[in-house]
Enzyme design. Structure first.
Site, PDB file in Angstrom:
ATOM      1  N   LYS A 107       0.874  -1.182   0.000  1.00  0.00           N
ATOM      2  CA  LYS A 107       0.000   0.000   0.000  1.00  0.00           C
ATOM      3  C   LYS A 107       0.903   1.220   0.000  1.00  0.00           C
ATOM      4  O   LYS A 107       1.607   1.479   0.954  1.00  0.00           O
ATOM      5  CB  LYS A 107      -0.904  -0.024   1.241  1.00  0.00           C
ATOM      6  N   ASP A 113       1.598   5.318  -0.174  1.00  0.00           N
ATOM      7  CA  ASP A 113       0.971   6.532   0.322  1.00  0.00           C
ATOM      8  C   ASP A 113       1.006   7.569  -0.792  1.00  0.00           C
ATOM      9  O   ASP A 113       1.983   8.286  -0.968  1.00  0.00           O
ATOM     10  CB  ASP A 113       1.719   7.031   1.568  1.00  0.00           C
ATOM     11  N   GLU A 159       3.267   1.959   4.402  1.00  0.00           N
ATOM     12  CA  GLU A 159       1.889   2.231   4.824  1.00  0.00           C
ATOM     13  C   GLU A 159       1.112   0.964   5.138  1.00  0.00           C
ATOM     14  O   GLU A 159       0.224   0.968   5.962  1.00  0.00           O
ATOM     15  CB  GLU A 159       1.157   3.045   3.761  1.00  0.00           C
TER      16      GLU A 159
END
Length: 184
Positions: free
Chosen positions: A12, A14, A147
């Site tokens: 994931k 950011d 993240e």
């Protein structure tokens, strides 16, 4: 945290979620709120134009890479580095006029890898891992200060908005954990 043979796991990043549309010589970059950022991120727009495929719609994350290859949201948000922003493409929605949303994710990822096989700076296929590795990958992503992960069911079609087959696993120690963001 989902795990098992039917799940794919991606880092994931950011950044900003973008839909990249190319139709011939026209490229548009749309945010989740429908804003046209085609001129904001020239490296992504130029990479889309350099792709051999003339018509496609790609879903991905616009990311500014900072120290150690981690995404730098503050730098991205500052607008001082718009010309360095890259797209990590994680899905393809349409290709050559065909709507691919009903295809299982693993087939869409095959199509995405095929059209992005000739690496062009500005757009990259987001790497992913399959299966049981999800919990270990999440733990290591957190240790690295990332993240988190997004886990996706490999046999599901594409659907905008929240769903049970796309699960975000955020690192509670990452600054984005407490940042208020709209969900796609």
């Amino acid at each position: 945290m989902p795990h098992g043979a039917d799940w794919l796991h991606e880092i994931k990043h950011d950044g900003y979620r973008l839909i990249v549309q190319r139709d011939g010589k026209i490229v548009r970059l749309f945010t989740r709120n429908g804003h046209d950022w085609s001129k904001r991120f020239p490296a992504i727009s130029e990479a889309a134009l350099r792709n051999r495929c003339q018509r496609f719609v790609i879903d991905g994350e616009a990311v500014l890479l900072g120290v150690y290859g981690r995404s730098d949201f503050n730098g991205l948000h500052s607008r001082k580095h718009d010309d360095e922003v890259q797209l990590y493409a994680f899905d393809i929605i349409a290709l050559d006029g065909d709507d691919l949303r009903k295809l299982p994710l693993h087939l869409r990822k095959t199509n995405l890898a095929r059209i992005l096989a000739r690496r062009i700076d500005g757009i990259h296929v987001a790497p992913f891992e399959r299966g049981e590795i999800g919990p270990d990958l999440y733990r290591h992503a957190c240790l690295m200060g990332l993240e988190g992960l997004v886990s996706k069911h490999r046999d599901r079609g594409y659907r905008a908005g929240r769903c049970t087959h796309w699960i975000k696993n955020k690192n509670p120690e990452h600054p984005a954990f407490n940042r208020v963001k709209d969900q796609f």
